[in-house]
Design a protein around this motif. Sequence first.
Motif, PDB file in Angstrom:
ATOM      1  N   MET A 204      -1.383   1.535   2.908  1.00 51.77           N
ATOM      2  CA  MET A 204      -2.408   0.502   3.024  1.00 51.77           C
ATOM      3  C   MET A 204      -2.431  -0.450   1.842  1.00 51.77           C
ATOM      4  O   MET A 204      -3.034  -1.528   1.915  1.00 51.77           O
ATOM      5  CB  MET A 204      -3.788   1.146   3.168  1.00 51.77           C
ATOM      6  CG  MET A 204      -4.023   1.862   4.471  1.00 51.77           C
ATOM      7  SD  MET A 204      -5.669   2.607   4.557  1.00 51.77           S
ATOM      8  CE  MET A 204      -5.585   3.443   6.120  1.00 51.77           C
ATOM      9  N   THR A 205      -1.792  -0.088   0.755  1.00 46.81           N
ATOM     10  CA  THR A 205      -1.754  -0.964  -0.422  1.00 46.81           C
ATOM     11  C   THR A 205      -0.793  -2.129  -0.250  1.00 46.81           C
ATOM     12  O   THR A 205      -0.744  -3.011  -1.116  1.00 46.81           O
ATOM     13  CB  THR A 205      -1.353  -0.150  -1.667  1.00 46.81           C
ATOM     14  OG1 THR A 205      -0.051   0.419  -1.466  1.00 46.81           O
ATOM     15  CG2 THR A 205      -2.363   0.965  -1.926  1.00 46.81           C
ATOM     16  N   GLU A 206      -0.035  -2.168   0.819  1.00 48.41           N
ATOM     17  CA  GLU A 206       0.922  -3.234   1.081  1.00 48.41           C
ATOM     18  C   GLU A 206       0.482  -4.036   2.307  1.00 48.41           C
ATOM     19  O   GLU A 206      -0.428  -3.621   3.034  1.00 48.41           O
ATOM     20  CB  GLU A 206       2.324  -2.648   1.289  1.00 48.41           C
ATOM     21  CG  GLU A 206       2.858  -1.928   0.061  1.00 48.41           C
ATOM     22  CD  GLU A 206       4.267  -1.414   0.271  1.00 48.41           C
ATOM     23  OE1 GLU A 206       4.849  -1.737   1.329  1.00 48.41           O
ATOM     24  OE2 GLU A 206       4.786  -0.720  -0.616  1.00 48.41           O
ATOM     25  N   PRO A 207       1.111  -5.200   2.564  1.00 44.41           N
ATOM     26  CA  PRO A 207       0.727  -6.007   3.733  1.00 44.41           C
ATOM     27  C   PRO A 207       0.841  -5.220   5.034  1.00 44.41           C
ATOM     28  O   PRO A 207       1.636  -4.274   5.143  1.00 44.41           O
ATOM     29  CB  PRO A 207       1.722  -7.176   3.694  1.00 44.41           C
ATOM     30  CG  PRO A 207       2.108  -7.288   2.260  1.00 44.41           C
ATOM     31  CD  PRO A 207       2.110  -5.888   1.718  1.00 44.41           C
ATOM     32  N   PRO A 208       0.054  -5.610   6.035  1.00 40.68           N
ATOM     33  CA  PRO A 208       0.026  -4.823   7.280  1.00 40.68           C
ATOM     34  C   PRO A 208       1.289  -4.941   8.135  1.00 40.68           C
ATOM     35  O   PRO A 208       1.479  -4.130   9.040  1.00 40.68           O
ATOM     36  CB  PRO A 208      -1.187  -5.405   8.022  1.00 40.68           C
ATOM     37  CG  PRO A 208      -1.352  -6.781   7.475  1.00 40.68           C
ATOM     38  CD  PRO A 208      -0.928  -6.704   6.037  1.00 40.68           C
ATOM     39  N   GLU A 209       2.094  -5.968   7.886  1.00 41.19           N
ATOM     40  CA  GLU A 209       3.310  -6.108   8.693  1.00 41.19           C
ATOM     41  C   GLU A 209       4.209  -4.889   8.532  1.00 41.19           C
ATOM     42  O   GLU A 209       4.560  -4.507   7.422  1.00 41.19           O
ATOM     43  CB  GLU A 209       4.082  -7.373   8.285  1.00 41.19           C
ATOM     44  CG  GLU A 209       3.423  -8.682   8.673  1.00 41.19           C
ATOM     45  CD  GLU A 209       2.288  -9.050   7.736  1.00 41.19           C
ATOM     46  OE1 GLU A 209       1.477  -9.928   8.084  1.00 41.19           O
ATOM     47  OE2 GLU A 209       2.218  -8.455   6.647  1.00 41.19           O
ATOM     48  N   GLY A 210       4.596  -4.272   9.642  1.00 40.06           N
ATOM     49  CA  GLY A 210       5.455  -3.097   9.612  1.00 40.06           C
ATOM     50  C   GLY A 210       4.744  -1.809   9.263  1.00 40.06           C
ATOM     51  O   GLY A 210       5.402  -0.794   9.007  1.00 40.06           O
ATOM     52  N   TYR A 211       3.401  -1.812   9.263  1.00 35.36           N
ATOM     53  CA  TYR A 211       2.654  -0.603   8.866  1.00 35.36           C
ATOM     54  C   TYR A 211       2.940   0.558   9.815  1.00 35.36           C
ATOM     55  O   TYR A 211       3.172   1.692   9.372  1.00 35.36           O
ATOM     56  CB  TYR A 211       1.159  -0.914   8.856  1.00 35.36           C
ATOM     57  CG  TYR A 211       0.289   0.277   8.527  1.00 35.36           C
ATOM     58  CD1 TYR A 211       0.057   0.666   7.214  1.00 35.36           C
ATOM     59  CD2 TYR A 211      -0.319   1.023   9.539  1.00 35.36           C
ATOM     60  CE1 TYR A 211      -0.741   1.760   6.915  1.00 35.36           C
ATOM     61  CE2 TYR A 211      -1.117   2.111   9.259  1.00 35.36           C
ATOM     62  CZ  TYR A 211      -1.322   2.478   7.940  1.00 35.36           C
ATOM     63  OH  TYR A 211      -2.110   3.574   7.647  1.00 35.36           O
ATOM     64  N   LEU A 212       2.942   0.287  11.095  1.00 38.65           N
ATOM     65  CA  LEU A 212       3.103   1.362  12.080  1.00 38.65           C
ATOM     66  C   LEU A 212       4.458   2.035  11.949  1.00 38.65           C
ATOM     67  O   LEU A 212       4.553   3.274  11.929  1.00 38.65           O
ATOM     68  CB  LEU A 212       2.902   0.808  13.488  1.00 38.65           C
ATOM     69  CG  LEU A 212       2.956   1.839  14.624  1.00 38.65           C
ATOM     70  CD1 LEU A 212       1.890   2.895  14.429  1.00 38.65           C
ATOM     71  CD2 LEU A 212       2.794   1.143  15.978  1.00 38.65           C
ATOM     72  N   LYS A 213       5.532   1.249  11.860  1.00 36.27           N
ATOM     73  CA  LYS A 213       6.858   1.859  11.768  1.00 36.27           C
ATOM     74  C   LYS A 213       7.059   2.562  10.430  1.00 36.27           C
ATOM     75  O   LYS A 213       7.749   3.592  10.361  1.00 36.27           O
ATOM     76  CB  LYS A 213       7.949   0.815  11.985  1.00 36.27           C
ATOM     77  CG  LYS A 213       8.055  -0.242  10.905  1.00 36.27           C
ATOM     78  CD  LYS A 213       9.216  -1.184  11.172  1.00 36.27           C
ATOM     79  CE  LYS A 213       9.358  -2.206  10.048  1.00 36.27           C
ATOM     80  NZ  LYS A 213      10.509  -3.123  10.280  1.00 36.27           N
ATOM     81  N   ASP A 214       6.437   2.057   9.360  1.00 35.39           N
ATOM     82  CA  ASP A 214       6.594   2.697   8.055  1.00 35.39           C
ATOM     83  C   ASP A 214       5.901   4.059   8.010  1.00 35.39           C
ATOM     84  O   ASP A 214       6.474   5.049   7.544  1.00 35.39           O
ATOM     85  CB  ASP A 214       6.042   1.786   6.948  1.00 35.39           C
ATOM     86  CG  ASP A 214       6.881   0.537   6.756  1.00 35.39           C
ATOM     87  OD1 ASP A 214       8.016   0.504   7.261  1.00 35.39           O
ATOM     88  OD2 ASP A 214       6.396  -0.416   6.105  1.00 35.39           O
ATOM     89  N   VAL A 215       4.663   4.123   8.491  1.00 39.87           N
ATOM     90  CA  VAL A 215       3.950   5.406   8.453  1.00 39.87           C
ATOM     91  C   VAL A 215       4.542   6.381   9.463  1.00 39.87           C
ATOM     92  O   VAL A 215       4.544   7.606   9.227  1.00 39.87           O
ATOM     93  CB  VAL A 215       2.435   5.200   8.707  1.00 39.87           C
ATOM     94  CG1 VAL A 215       1.824   4.345   7.599  1.00 39.87           C
ATOM     95  CG2 VAL A 215       2.173   4.589  10.073  1.00 39.87           C
TER      96      VAL A 215
END
Length: 376
Positions: A204-215
């Motif tokens: 969550m400390t980074e931009p939301p783009e690509g959050y789903l694939k990263d987590v």
Amino acid sequence: MNDSSWGAPPQAGYWGPSDRGSVQGVAPAGPAYDAHYAQQTRPMPIVPDVPEHGGDQDDDQGAARLSGPLVDDSQSAQPYAVAPRNPEPMPDAPQPAQPEPQPQKKSAGRDLGAAIGVGVGLGAVIVASLFVVKAVFVGVVAIAVVVGLWELTKRLQERKGIKAPLVPLAIGGAAMVVAGYVRGSEGAWVAMALTALAVLVWRMTEPPEGYLKDVTAGLFAAFYVPFLATFVTMMLMADDGHWRVLTFLLLTVVSDTGAYAVGWRFGKTKLAPRISPGKTREGLLGAVAFAMAGGALCMQFAIDGGTWWQGLLLGLAVAVSATLGDLGESMIKRDLGIKDMGTLLPGHGGIMDRLDSLLPTAPVVWLLLVIFVGSG
């Protein structure tokens, strides 16, 4: 009789210079006269002679007319046969002997000397830590887990642009390994849940783009590497835990060795060509045979309360799980477009290239040993 009765007026070149325009009634020696008699008589099949000193141009034209459509050139065959310029070889002519292709030797596909040397070195470190102090062996497993997570997350970012959070994965992974040794399965599950939560929050400390694939990749990495490795340390909790872990390691190594040796020597039928072209069904049979024999010996002589027939079942299960684990790792590497996960171990690749068979086999061995001889 005028000139028109011959079919063509007199032309220049057919009259002498003194008779031009003054001689009447004389048959002209032009082409019309020759063509008239050529139609009534059969010409001799003789090729006209070519003047040596550039005869009259019109005479040449007249000769050309006689040897044209009115004369059949096919009847003027040459008296002597002329040999072709490029004669083809006789069909019975002996051909030069071609050298027979030399049979190619099978290649092992890797530096076998380096692989054996590194394998022996790793085995010595593991066995020494396993039988001297169990806590040291737990530390060795934790280090292997952290390095494996680093290799996996690095390749995901390089090849797919996926940024799985390494810091919470490394800390949570090491905690999982220790919790499995100290608190058993309950401690491992709690550490797994906390690690997943840390991955979600850290990203969550980074931009939301690509959050789903990263987590998603982070959760996969947490389960695939450290959580499966906790079953190794849970085996170590038993009174004969060092023998259980040694049995697990030996059977996995024996299975891989049998598959490699038999497949390299006798392998012909591909097992899964789209995933791992080097694996064969013959190699799988070799893995099963080697692992079952090793399992019977280990259960009979190394595990308290074990019997040889239990070892046969254990070896069969290890051969299947180790092969599936190897294929699963190959599937990941094919998706990433790489050959090895790393280069840390000469002849082997990276740490993850050695954990591919061990990780999915650990829960299988732990469960069967609990069923056969208890958690003791």
